[in-house]
Motif scaffolding. Structure first.
Motif, short mmCIF file in Angstrom:
data_model
loop_
_atom_site.label_atom_id
_atom_site.label_comp_id
_atom_site.label_asym_id
_atom_site.label_seq_id
_atom_site.Cartn_x
_atom_site.Cartn_y
_atom_site.Cartn_z
N PHE A 10 -6.76 1.53 -2.28
CA PHE A 10 -6.81 0.12 -1.93
C PHE A 10 -6.85 -0.82 -3.14
CE2 PHE A 10 -8.37 1.99 2.04
CZ PHE A 10 -7.51 1.37 2.93
N ALA A 11 -6.97 -0.30 -4.35
CA ALA A 11 -7.00 -1.18 -5.52
C ALA A 11 -5.90 -0.80 -6.51
CB ALA A 11 -8.37 -1.12 -6.20
N PHE A 12 -5.89 0.45 -6.94
CA PHE A 12 -4.96 0.84 -8.00
C PHE A 12 -3.51 0.81 -7.53
CE2 PHE A 12 -2.50 4.06 -10.25
CZ PHE A 12 -2.55 3.52 -11.53
N ARG A 13 -3.20 1.47 -6.43
CA ARG A 13 -1.81 1.55 -5.98
C ARG A 13 -1.21 0.18 -5.68
NH1 ARG A 13 1.12 6.27 -5.22
NH2 ARG A 13 2.06 5.41 -3.38
N PHE B 257 0.82 -1.21 0.00
CA PHE B 257 0.00 0.00 0.00
C PHE B 257 0.86 1.26 0.00
CE2 PHE B 257 -2.82 -3.23 1.76
CZ PHE B 257 -3.90 -3.08 0.93
N SER B 258 2.14 1.10 0.24
CA SER B 258 3.07 2.22 0.26
C SER B 258 4.36 1.79 -0.41
CB SER B 258 3.34 2.65 1.71
OG SER B 258 4.37 3.61 1.75
N SER B 259 5.10 2.74 -0.94
CA SER B 259 6.36 2.39 -1.58
C SER B 259 7.39 1.94 -0.55
CB SER B 259 6.88 3.58 -2.39
OG SER B 259 7.13 4.68 -1.56
N LYS B 260 7.20 2.30 0.71
CA LYS B 260 8.10 1.84 1.77
C LYS B 260 7.98 0.35 2.01
CE LYS B 260 6.73 5.09 4.65
NZ LYS B 260 6.54 5.85 5.88
N ASP B 261 6.83 -0.23 1.66
CA ASP B 261 6.60 -1.65 1.89
C ASP B 261 7.30 -2.55 0.89
OD1 ASP B 261 4.96 -0.85 3.97
OD2 ASP B 261 3.12 -1.01 2.80
N LEU C 200 -3.42 -0.78 -16.38
CA LEU C 200 -3.42 0.27 -15.35
C LEU C 200 -4.25 1.48 -15.79
CD1 LEU C 200 0.27 0.20 -14.12
CD2 LEU C 200 -1.75 -0.54 -12.88
N ASN C 201 -4.16 1.85 -17.05
CA ASN C 201 -4.93 3.00 -17.54
C ASN C 201 -6.43 2.70 -17.56
OD1 ASN C 201 -2.81 4.77 -17.85
ND2 ASN C 201 -2.36 4.06 -19.91
N ILE C 202 -6.81 1.47 -17.89
CA ILE C 202 -8.23 1.11 -17.86
C ILE C 202 -8.75 1.12 -16.42
CG2 ILE C 202 -9.83 -0.82 -18.22
CD1 ILE C 202 -8.31 -1.40 -20.82
N LEU C 203 -7.93 0.64 -15.49
CA LEU C 203 -8.33 0.68 -14.08
C LEU C 203 -8.50 2.12 -13.61
CD1 LEU C 203 -8.86 -1.03 -11.58
CD2 LEU C 203 -6.43 -0.91 -11.08
N LYS C 204 -7.60 3.00 -14.01
CA LYS C 204 -7.74 4.43 -13.68
C LYS C 204 -9.01 5.00 -14.29
CE LYS C 204 -3.28 5.61 -14.51
NZ LYS C 204 -2.19 6.52 -14.86
N LEU C 205 -9.31 4.59 -15.51
CA LEU C 205 -10.50 5.07 -16.19
C LEU C 205 -11.76 4.67 -15.43
CD1 LEU C 205 -11.26 6.58 -18.81
CD2 LEU C 205 -11.55 4.34 -19.86
N PHE C 206 -11.81 3.43 -14.96
CA PHE C 206 -12.95 2.97 -14.17
C PHE C 206 -13.11 3.76 -12.88
CE2 PHE C 206 -12.75 -1.36 -16.33
CZ PHE C 206 -13.89 -1.12 -17.06
N LEU C 207 -12.00 4.24 -12.33
CA LEU C 207 -12.07 5.01 -11.10
C LEU C 207 -12.45 6.47 -11.34
CD1 LEU C 207 -8.92 3.67 -9.22
CD2 LEU C 207 -11.31 3.23 -8.66
N LEU C 208 -12.11 7.01 -12.51
CA LEU C 208 -12.32 8.43 -12.75
C LEU C 208 -13.62 8.78 -13.48
CD1 LEU C 208 -8.73 9.55 -13.71
CD2 LEU C 208 -9.96 10.05 -11.62
N VAL C 209 -14.15 7.88 -14.28
CA VAL C 209 -15.33 8.21 -15.08
C VAL C 209 -16.58 8.47 -14.23
CG1 VAL C 209 -16.94 7.26 -16.77
CG2 VAL C 209 -14.51 7.22 -17.22
N PRO C 210 -16.92 7.62 -13.25
CA PRO C 210 -18.17 7.87 -12.50
C PRO C 210 -18.26 9.25 -11.85
CG PRO C 210 -17.42 5.65 -12.09
CD PRO C 210 -16.33 6.33 -12.87
N PRO C 211 -17.21 9.76 -11.19
CA PRO C 211 -17.36 11.12 -10.63
C PRO C 211 -17.62 12.18 -11.70
CG PRO C 211 -15.46 10.05 -9.66
CD PRO C 211 -15.95 9.16 -10.75
#
Length: 91
Positions: free
Chosen positions: A76-79, A5-9, A40-51
């Motif tokens: 919790f999903a994309f990163r 969940f973090s780049s430190k992990d 990754l871009n399709i996943l971002k698209l699914f997250l950004l289109v509804p708002p």
């Protein structure tokens, strides 16, 4: 399968400073294959289109709910998926 969940992990990055981690993540993202970038871009698209749909309709109640869901989905999903994909490019 471990989720990061973090780049430190990420084991390859946990000893680096934040600037070094960001540089290594950026170079690893550039090494991703086209299908991985597309996923990754399709996943971002699914997250950004509804708002944006609710913003265009000016439905403020649903907009706030979808913004909250999008922010949670990003964290919790994309990163974790992105970190999992770039982990193999860091080695």
């Amino acid at each position: 399968m471990k989720l990061y969940f973090s780049s430190k992990d990420i084991p390859a990055l946990n000893e680096c400073s934040i600037q070094e981690r960001n540089e290594k993540i950026h170079t690893a993202q550039q090494k991703l294959t086209v299908p991985e970038k597309l996923l990754l871009n399709i996943l971002k698209l699914f997250l950004l289109v509804p708002p944006f749909i609710y913003l265009a309709r000016q439905d403020w109640g649903n907009l706030s709910v979808t913004l909250l869901i999008s922010l949670i989905g990003y964290g919790f999903a994309f990163r974790p998926i992105m970190f999992r994909m770039i982990e193999k490019k860091l080695k």
